[in-house]
Motif scaffolding. Structure first.
Motif, short mmCIF file in Angstrom:
data_model
loop_
_atom_site.label_atom_id
_atom_site.label_comp_id
_atom_site.label_asym_id
_atom_site.label_seq_id
_atom_site.Cartn_x
_atom_site.Cartn_y
_atom_site.Cartn_z
N THR A 77 27.49 31.36 17.65
CA THR A 77 26.98 32.19 18.62
C THR A 77 27.95 32.43 19.96
O THR A 77 27.79 33.52 20.33
N GLY A 78 28.35 31.41 20.18
CA GLY A 78 29.20 31.46 21.49
C GLY A 78 30.54 32.41 21.15
O GLY A 78 31.00 33.28 21.95
N ARG A 79 31.20 32.34 19.81
CA ARG A 79 32.38 33.04 19.69
C ARG A 79 31.93 34.56 19.50
O ARG A 79 32.43 35.51 19.93
N LEU A 80 30.79 34.87 19.01
CA LEU A 80 29.99 36.07 18.91
C LEU A 80 30.00 36.82 20.21
O LEU A 80 30.11 37.87 20.53
N ILE A 81 29.38 36.13 21.31
CA ILE A 81 28.92 36.54 22.55
C ILE A 81 30.54 36.64 23.26
O ILE A 81 30.71 38.02 23.84
N GLN A 82 31.55 35.96 22.87
CA GLN A 82 32.98 36.23 23.57
C GLN A 82 33.25 37.12 23.00
O GLN A 82 34.10 38.37 23.69
N ARG A 83 33.13 37.65 21.70
CA ARG A 83 33.92 38.71 21.07
C ARG A 83 33.26 40.11 21.47
O ARG A 83 33.76 41.27 21.82
N HIS A 84 31.89 40.02 21.39
CA HIS A 84 31.12 41.36 21.48
C HIS A 84 30.07 41.42 22.63
O HIS A 84 29.54 42.56 22.91
N GLY A 85 30.16 40.32 23.47
CA GLY A 85 29.17 40.49 24.45
C GLY A 85 27.76 39.93 24.21
O GLY A 85 27.34 39.81 23.04
N GLY A 86 26.99 39.97 25.04
CA GLY A 86 25.51 39.11 24.75
C GLY A 86 24.61 40.14 24.22
O GLY A 86 23.49 39.78 23.54
N PRO A 88 24.31 42.41 21.64
CA PRO A 88 23.93 42.38 20.12
C PRO A 88 23.62 40.89 19.69
O PRO A 88 22.47 40.85 18.76
N VAL A 89 23.99 39.98 20.30
CA VAL A 89 23.54 38.48 19.82
C VAL A 89 22.05 38.26 20.41
O VAL A 89 21.31 37.82 19.76
N LEU A 90 21.78 38.74 21.72
CA LEU A 90 20.42 38.24 22.10
C LEU A 90 19.44 39.27 21.52
O LEU A 90 18.22 38.83 21.05
N ALA A 91 19.93 40.40 21.15
CA ALA A 91 18.92 41.19 20.46
C ALA A 91 18.50 40.86 18.98
O ALA A 91 17.37 40.96 18.57
N ALA A 92 19.72 40.34 18.42
CA ALA A 92 19.48 39.62 16.86
C ALA A 92 18.56 38.62 17.27
O ALA A 92 17.89 38.20 16.18
N GLY A 93 18.81 37.67 18.28
CA GLY A 93 18.00 36.41 18.24
C GLY A 93 16.47 36.91 18.55
O GLY A 93 15.36 36.11 18.09
N TYR A 129 18.81 29.10 26.49
CA TYR A 129 19.70 29.07 27.96
C TYR A 129 21.31 29.44 27.37
O TYR A 129 21.96 29.95 28.30
N ASP A 130 21.70 28.70 26.54
CA ASP A 130 23.05 28.85 26.27
C ASP A 130 23.55 30.22 25.86
O ASP A 130 24.67 30.52 26.49
N ALA A 131 22.89 31.02 25.23
CA ALA A 131 23.18 32.36 24.78
C ALA A 131 22.95 33.12 26.29
O ALA A 131 23.92 33.81 26.53
#
Length: 403
Positions: A77-86, A88-93, A129-131
């Motif tokens: 998750t951390g690597r994805l946020i680093q690469r693509h921003g939060g 898409p990751v938070l939306a997927a969450g 929180y971490d995301a």
């Protein structure tokens, strides 16, 4: 730069959204995400056990499975946020949490129930929180500390908002309707906020070129700091997870009635929020976050030792514990910003979350085992020693930062 000075924020690329709007939106989604996942079994576990015939321990084990998987996938998750921003990751969450609640609502077999909690674990990894911290760190770099502090203020109200909401939904429709309602809330509120409010991240700055000897020295210092910080966060997570499940039992074993125990336990939440407000007012960027971390672990240790030593000061002990737990969340988000490269903050948060989430999954079972072996005194003594060890680790980290 002096030790007492905060690290000056690098100037990130222009960000389209107002910071206050972004933090408020993320705060709303944090309340819903925490309240519908981590805090969900507190209200739904008993109705689920009653309807399905599964044991209460089996029902609560779903959360442990979810936390375990969340810990294992957090580095990804951390690597994805680093690469693509939060975004898409938070939306997927949000989508994962909605799917998990939909599956929970229809689960009639225990294996399907556990699968739903594994989905919940994936959603927690990319929603809690971490995301959120990683998203703010990726957007604002070294200047994210204030935004992180503000975000924790919202998260502190998760149980305050969602426990009554969960109880209302269970009372008027049953636990399955409650799960479907949370699925709808994630799709109708959290998903649009994540998609529309979170801006794309600024480009990552290239790493500076260093000489081999300097790079090796810096790598060694970074590794030592990382190990110390990960140890501090893991011990604090173990203490918080154990007490969140067993606090009422421990208070009753110390001669406090159930109603009084519930009232005393309610002091923890306001103490957490109050300490975070105090940190927001007096902290800002005026002191190094290592002092926030040292204060948090010291308050945790003082509260647990007082709870173990005296029945006359239980209220004070819980206020101290709650205050320490409250500002610990701020230190957990702010300290990596100044100890490590802010450009790699999202990746670091993912790595730091793994041992903490795994120990959170295991701690309630370990606490139950200790209760069976030696009662409340053994549990509190173990937690007090762990908290004292954490003070020692924090002092070592302070010494490393001063050097």
């Amino acid at each position: 730069m002096g030790f007492e000075q905060s690290v000056k924020a690098e100037a990130p690329a222009p960000i389209a959204r107002n910071r206050h709007v972004l933090v408020t939106s993320l705060g709303i989604t944090q309340i819903i995400a925490w309240g519908s996942s981590y805090y969900l079994p507190a209200v739904l576990a008993a109705p689920i056990a009653k309807e399905t015939g599964w044991s209460l321990a089996s029902v609560v084990a779903g959360l442990s499975c979810g936390l375990l998987l969340a810990g294992l996938v957090s580095p990804i998750t951390g690597r994805l946020i680093q690469r693509h921003g939060g975004r898409p990751v938070l939306a997927a969450g949000s989508l994962l949490l909605a799917a998990a609640h939909s599956l929970l609502a229809t689960a009639t077999a225990y294996p399907l129930y556990l699968v739903a909690w594994l989905l919940m674990g994936l959603g927690m990894s990319s929603s809690l929180y971490d995301a959120g911290f990683a998203t703010l760190g990726r957007l604002y770099g070294g200047s994210a500390r204030g935004a992180i502090t503000n975000l924790t203020l919202f998260g502190g109200f998760a149980s305050t908002v969602c426990w009554p909401l969960s109880a209302f939904l269970v009372e008027h429709g049953g636990w399955r309707i409650a799960c479907l309602s949370y699925a709808a809330i994630h799709l109708a509120i959290c998903l649009p906020l994540h998609l529309w409010v979170i801006p794309p991240p600024p480009p990552t700055a290239p790493a500076p070129v260093k000489g081999k000897s300097k790079e090796a020295s810096a790598t060694g210092r970074t590794r030592a700091r990382f190990i110390l910080l990960a140890s501090i966060l893991t011990l604090a997570a173990m203490i918080a997870s154990t007490l969140s499940v067993h606090l009422l039992t421990l208070l009753q074993l110390r001669g406090v009635g159930l109603a009084a125990a519930v009232g005393l336990g309610a002091l923890v939440g306001p103490s957490q929020v109050g300490a975070r407000v105090a940190e927001l007012l007096i902290g800002r960027n005026r002191h190094h976050p290592i002092w926030t971390m040292l204060a948090s672990v010291s308050l945790l240790a003082a509260g647990i030792w007082l709870l173990l030593a005296s029945r006359a000061f239980i209220a004070l002990a819980l206020i101290l514990y709650g205050a320490g737990n409250g500002i610990h969340t701020i230190a957990r988000g702010a300290l990596p910003l100044v100890l490590f490269d802010p450009q790699q903050y999202a990746v670091l948060m993912g790595k730091l979350a793994t041992p903490s989430l795994i120990i959170q999954a295991a701690a309630p079972s370990i606490g139950a085992m200790l209760l069976g072996m030696g009662g409340g005194n053994l549990v509190l003594t173990t937690l007090a020693l762990a908290a004292t060890l954490n003070v020692g680790f924090s002092i070592c980290l302070l010494a490393a930062v001063r050097r």
